[in-house]
Design an enzyme around this catalytic site. Structure first.
Site, PDB file in Angstrom:
ATOM      1  N   ASN A  32       0.824  -1.217   0.000  1.00 36.48           N
ATOM      2  CA  ASN A  32       0.000   0.000   0.000  1.00 36.48           C
ATOM      3  C   ASN A  32       0.860   1.271   0.000  1.00 36.48           C
ATOM      4  O   ASN A  32       0.341   2.385  -0.003  1.00 36.48           O
ATOM      5  CB  ASN A  32      -0.992   0.011   1.170  1.00 36.48           C
ATOM      6  CG  ASN A  32      -0.280  -0.005   2.516  1.00 36.48           C
ATOM      7  OD1 ASN A  32       0.929   0.190   2.605  1.00 36.48           O
ATOM      8  ND2 ASN A  32      -1.042  -0.236   3.572  1.00 36.48           N
ATOM      9  N   LEU A  33       2.177   1.096  -0.003  1.00 36.76           N
ATOM     10  CA  LEU A  33       3.149   2.205  -0.087  1.00 36.76           C
ATOM     11  C   LEU A  33       3.038   3.189   1.079  1.00 36.76           C
ATOM     12  O   LEU A  33       3.512   4.317   0.975  1.00 36.76           O
ATOM     13  CB  LEU A  33       3.073   2.929  -1.433  1.00 36.76           C
ATOM     14  CG  LEU A  33       3.460   2.069  -2.654  1.00 36.76           C
ATOM     15  CD1 LEU A  33       3.391   2.887  -3.946  1.00 36.76           C
ATOM     16  CD2 LEU A  33       4.878   1.486  -2.502  1.00 36.76           C
ATOM     17  N   ILE A  34       2.468   2.751   2.197  1.00 38.99           N
ATOM     18  CA  ILE A  34       2.498   3.631   3.387  1.00 38.99           C
ATOM     19  C   ILE A  34       3.949   3.721   3.868  1.00 38.99           C
ATOM     20  O   ILE A  34       4.456   4.795   4.134  1.00 38.99           O
ATOM     21  CB  ILE A  34       1.570   3.101   4.505  1.00 38.99           C
ATOM     22  CG1 ILE A  34       0.111   3.256   4.072  1.00 38.99           C
ATOM     23  CG2 ILE A  34       1.818   3.837   5.822  1.00 38.99           C
ATOM     24  CD1 ILE A  34      -0.916   2.817   5.108  1.00 38.99           C
ATOM     25  N   GLY A  36       6.339   1.390   2.234  1.00 35.35           N
ATOM     26  CA  GLY A  36       7.132   0.819   1.143  1.00 35.35           C
ATOM     27  C   GLY A  36       7.559   1.894   0.148  1.00 35.35           C
ATOM     28  O   GLY A  36       7.047   3.019   0.156  1.00 35.35           O
ATOM     29  N   PHE A  76       3.117  -3.018  10.666  1.00 37.71           N
ATOM     30  CA  PHE A  76       3.681  -1.849  11.341  1.00 37.71           C
ATOM     31  C   PHE A  76       4.662  -2.395  12.374  1.00 37.71           C
ATOM     32  O   PHE A  76       4.357  -3.385  13.051  1.00 37.71           O
ATOM     33  CB  PHE A  76       2.571  -1.042  12.016  1.00 37.71           C
ATOM     34  CG  PHE A  76       1.631  -0.361  11.051  1.00 37.71           C
ATOM     35  CD1 PHE A  76       2.048   0.012   9.779  1.00 37.71           C
ATOM     36  CD2 PHE A  76       0.315  -0.086  11.408  1.00 37.71           C
ATOM     37  CE1 PHE A  76       1.184   0.642   8.884  1.00 37.71           C
ATOM     38  CE2 PHE A  76      -0.558   0.543  10.519  1.00 37.71           C
ATOM     39  CZ  PHE A  76      -0.130   0.905   9.266  1.00 37.71           C
ATOM     40  N   TYR A 141       3.358  -4.610  19.663  1.00 34.34           N
ATOM     41  CA  TYR A 141       3.927  -5.063  18.391  1.00 34.34           C
ATOM     42  C   TYR A 141       4.224  -6.563  18.443  1.00 34.34           C
ATOM     43  O   TYR A 141       3.757  -7.345  17.600  1.00 34.34           O
ATOM     44  CB  TYR A 141       5.199  -4.269  18.063  1.00 34.34           C
ATOM     45  CG  TYR A 141       6.012  -4.898  16.965  1.00 34.34           C
ATOM     46  CD1 TYR A 141       5.494  -4.996  15.680  1.00 34.34           C
ATOM     47  CD2 TYR A 141       7.282  -5.421  17.211  1.00 34.34           C
ATOM     48  CE1 TYR A 141       6.230  -5.606  14.663  1.00 34.34           C
ATOM     49  CE2 TYR A 141       8.017  -6.021  16.210  1.00 34.34           C
ATOM     50  CZ  TYR A 141       7.487  -6.118  14.940  1.00 34.34           C
ATOM     51  OH  TYR A 141       8.201  -6.728  13.936  1.00 34.34           O
ATOM     52  N   PHE A 169      15.739 -11.682  14.180  1.00 36.71           N
ATOM     53  CA  PHE A 169      16.378 -10.853  15.193  1.00 36.71           C
ATOM     54  C   PHE A 169      16.555  -9.473  14.541  1.00 36.71           C
ATOM     55  O   PHE A 169      15.598  -8.949  13.987  1.00 36.71           O
ATOM     56  CB  PHE A 169      17.595 -11.583  15.755  1.00 36.71           C
ATOM     57  CG  PHE A 169      17.103 -12.643  16.718  1.00 36.71           C
ATOM     58  CD1 PHE A 169      16.319 -13.716  16.263  1.00 36.71           C
ATOM     59  CD2 PHE A 169      17.282 -12.515  18.076  1.00 36.71           C
ATOM     60  CE1 PHE A 169      15.737 -14.627  17.143  1.00 36.71           C
ATOM     61  CE2 PHE A 169      16.715 -13.431  18.969  1.00 36.71           C
ATOM     62  CZ  PHE A 169      15.951 -14.488  18.496  1.00 36.71           C
ATOM     63  N   ARG A 221      22.675  -7.202  20.613  1.00 35.57           N
ATOM     64  CA  ARG A 221      21.639  -7.613  19.663  1.00 35.57           C
ATOM     65  C   ARG A 221      22.280  -8.490  18.580  1.00 35.57           C
ATOM     66  O   ARG A 221      23.490  -8.402  18.321  1.00 35.57           O
ATOM     67  CB  ARG A 221      21.003  -6.399  18.972  1.00 35.57           C
ATOM     68  CG  ARG A 221      20.160  -5.539  19.879  1.00 35.57           C
ATOM     69  CD  ARG A 221      18.848  -6.234  20.252  1.00 35.57           C
ATOM     70  NE  ARG A 221      18.028  -5.400  21.115  1.00 35.57           N
ATOM     71  CZ  ARG A 221      18.164  -5.298  22.442  1.00 35.57           C
ATOM     72  NH1 ARG A 221      19.099  -5.998  23.069  1.00 35.57           N
ATOM     73  NH2 ARG A 221      17.367  -4.523  23.140  1.00 35.57           N
ATOM     74  N   GLY A 284      11.886  -0.385  27.689  1.00 32.26           N
ATOM     75  CA  GLY A 284      11.514  -1.636  27.014  1.00 32.26           C
ATOM     76  C   GLY A 284      12.650  -2.353  26.299  1.00 32.26           C
ATOM     77  O   GLY A 284      12.415  -3.353  25.631  1.00 32.26           O
TER      78      GLY A 284
HETATM   79  N1  UFG Z   1      20.075   2.066  20.020  1.00 30.72           N
HETATM   80  C1  UFG Z   1      20.828   3.106  20.528  1.00 30.72           C
HETATM   81  N2  UFG Z   1      20.689   4.325  19.952  1.00 30.72           N
HETATM   82  C2  UFG Z   1      19.830   4.568  18.915  1.00 30.72           C
HETATM   83  C3  UFG Z   1      19.061   3.481  18.400  1.00 30.72           C
HETATM   84  C4  UFG Z   1      19.216   2.235  18.981  1.00 30.72           C
HETATM   85  O1  UFG Z   1      21.596   2.949  21.458  1.00 30.72           O
HETATM   86  O2  UFG Z   1      19.742   5.718  18.447  1.00 30.72           O
HETATM   87  C5  UFG Z   1      20.242   0.740  20.631  1.00 30.72           C
HETATM   88  C6  UFG Z   1      18.944   0.199  21.213  1.00 30.72           C
HETATM   89  O3  UFG Z   1      18.792   0.629  22.529  1.00 30.72           O
HETATM   90  C7  UFG Z   1      19.166  -1.305  21.076  1.00 30.72           C
HETATM   91  C8  UFG Z   1      20.055  -1.448  19.842  1.00 30.72           C
HETATM   92  O4  UFG Z   1      20.599  -0.156  19.616  1.00 30.72           O
HETATM   93  O5  UFG Z   1      19.893  -1.757  22.168  1.00 30.72           O
HETATM   94  C9  UFG Z   1      19.282  -1.863  18.617  1.00 30.72           C
HETATM   95  O6  UFG Z   1      18.158  -1.017  18.474  1.00 30.72           O
HETATM   96  P1  UFG Z   1      17.209  -1.046  17.204  1.00 30.72           P
HETATM   97  O7  UFG Z   1      16.150  -0.009  17.439  1.00 30.72           O
HETATM   98  O8  UFG Z   1      18.019  -0.979  15.959  1.00 30.72           O
HETATM   99  O9  UFG Z   1      16.565  -2.494  17.246  1.00 30.72           O
HETATM  100  P2  UFG Z   1      15.762  -3.206  18.413  1.00 30.72           P
HETATM  101  O10 UFG Z   1      16.646  -4.291  18.937  1.00 30.72           O
HETATM  102  O11 UFG Z   1      15.186  -2.285  19.400  1.00 30.72           O
HETATM  103  O12 UFG Z   1      14.512  -3.697  17.576  1.00 30.72           O
HETATM  104  C10 UFG Z   1      14.551  -4.825  16.792  1.00 30.72           C
HETATM  105  C11 UFG Z   1      13.600  -4.704  15.616  1.00 30.72           C
HETATM  106  C12 UFG Z   1      12.175  -4.606  16.102  1.00 30.72           C
HETATM  107  C13 UFG Z   1      11.897  -5.738  17.021  1.00 30.72           C
HETATM  108  C14 UFG Z   1      12.883  -5.750  18.153  1.00 30.72           C
HETATM  109  C15 UFG Z   1      12.680  -6.900  19.087  1.00 30.72           C
HETATM  110  O13 UFG Z   1      13.913  -3.578  14.865  1.00 30.72           O
HETATM  111  O14 UFG Z   1      11.290  -4.665  15.009  1.00 30.72           O
HETATM  112  O15 UFG Z   1      14.185  -5.876  17.605  1.00 30.72           O
HETATM  113  O16 UFG Z   1      13.190  -6.562  20.338  1.00 30.72           O
HETATM  114  F1  UFG Z   1      10.661  -5.617  17.563  1.00 30.72           F
END
Ligand code: UFG
Length: 334
Positions: A32-34, A36, A76, A141, A169, A221, A284
């Site tokens: 739907n290109l919201i 994409g 989303f 989510y 992941f 991560r 979180g």
């Molecule tokens: N982080 C920073 N600074 C930033 C952005 C991120 O320190 O400006 C840290 C976050 O705290 C986290 C790590 O970098 O520790 C990775 O963060 P991301 O936002 O890149 O990814 P997440 O691990 O939070 O999220 C990913 C996916 C989500 C999914 C989630 C599951 O993008 O879709 O894992 O926990 F829901």
């Protein structure tokens, strides 16, 4: 196979479309290109700008394009927003997905590949995360993705739907040739933000928390290359021939990187200095999340081309250099 890629103009979907072509399949994109980007999909690929919850339109595409299997990436995925606006998340990620599944059943399309997430696990006590780790999401989510996993299980049982759900992941990186890559608005993911800080498009990168119980105090991560993810989705096709089959796979490298290690990798790949600000923890964020993907490796023969985070960052950097404004660069050039 004729494969409908729902969300095929998004980040992971568009990479999967390219991998489908490379493997000799015939992808058809619905988006739907919201979020994409039309430019992320080659003009050779049939493209429908449409909502996944539009049962009538989806039914027509399934019929006209003789679709045999559906891959679904159109969710989303902003964790923070899902806490503020859960209605939007349940509506799109669960209700619209039900409509999509309903259209599929009506048209006898019974093979489905679902883009799930490690967020369905919440904050597990034991790492690495295996498929049998208890799922306890800590935000709407993750809950919406788990809801769909459960819907799929009952549809497999009741209607003979065959499906595979992949829990990713941290999807990262870009196509090897730098022609498609990550372009979210707003961007919240670490690697593109660190690259922007390196090039001066952002003032700095804020490290969210330096007091976690990890070796360098920052979160760990599991960054996994988007093309490696895509190849696992295609490797499962044969297993979906069996009616009612259900599969769950975790996809990660199993080698976690800390926020500081990502910053170091970006500095090393780009040769640029990244200005860093140490900030408070983001609500979180679990201290560490990483996968055990041996099930995917054994059952699907899944082999990663990019097991090393520096190689993943190299592809992200190549995309960024060719497209400093993301897909807007390509729109301006065409
Ligand atoms: N982080 C920073 N600074 C930033 C952005 C991120 O320190 O400006 C840290 C976050 O705290 C986290 C790590 O970098 O520790 C990775 O963060 P991301 O936002 O890149 O990814 P997440 O691990 O939070 O999220 C990913 C996916 C989500 C999914 C989630 C599951 O993008 O879709 O894992 O926990 F829901």
């Amino acid at each position: 196979m004729n494969v409908l890629v729902v969300g095929g103009a998004g980040y992971i979907g568009s990479h999967c479309v390219r991998q489908l072509q490379a493997a000799g399949h015939r992808p058809v994109v619905l988006d739907n290109l919201i979020f994409g980007h039309r430019q992320a999909v080659s003009s050779e690929v049939p493209f429908y700008e449409c909502d996944l919850g539009d049962k009538h339109a989806v039914g027509q595409i399934l019929r006209d394009e003789q679709i045999e299997l559906v891959m679904h990436f159109a969710a989303f995925a902003f964790v923070g927003e899902s806490v503020e606006e859960p209605l939007k998340y349940y509506e799109n990620n669960v209700v619209a997905t039900l409509r999509l599944l309903e259209s599929m059943l009506e048209h006898g399309v019974k093979r489905f590949v679902f883009s799930s997430t490690c967020a369905t696990f919440g904050e597990p006590d034991i790492l690495p995360i295996v498929e049998t780790t208890p799922q306890a999401p800590i935000n709407p989510y993750g809950q919406t993705k788990l809801d769909v996993e459960n819907i799929l299980k009952s549809f497999a049982h009741a209607y003979g739907l065959s499906f595979a759900a992949f829990r990713y992941f941290n999807a990262a990186g870009a196509a090897e040739d730098g022609s498609i890559g990550e372009d979210h608005s707003p961007e919240t993911h670490l690697i593109p933000l660190v690259i922007d800080a390196a090039t001066g498009r952002r003032e700095n990168i804020k490290i969210f928390g330096t007091d976690y119980p990890t070796p360098d105090g920052t979160c760990l991560r599991d960054y996994v290359h988007v093309d490696d993810l895509s190849r696992a989705h295609i490797a499962v096709f044969d297993q979906l021939k069996q009616p009612g089959a259900s599969y769950f796979y975790n996809l990660g490298t199993g080698r976690p990187s800390s926020v500081r290690e990502i910053i170091d990798a970006v500095e090393s790949v780009t040769g640029l200095k990244v200005p860093v600000v140490e900030d408070a923890r983001r609500a979180g964020d679990p201290a560490a999340l990483y996968a055990d993907s041996s099930k995917a490796q054994q059952e699907l023969g899944w082999e990663m081309k990019y097991p090393d985070v520096k190689a993943i960052v190299e592809t992200a950097w190549r995309w960024h250099q060719a497209n400093p404004d993301g897909y807007l660069t390509q729109a301006a050039e065409s």
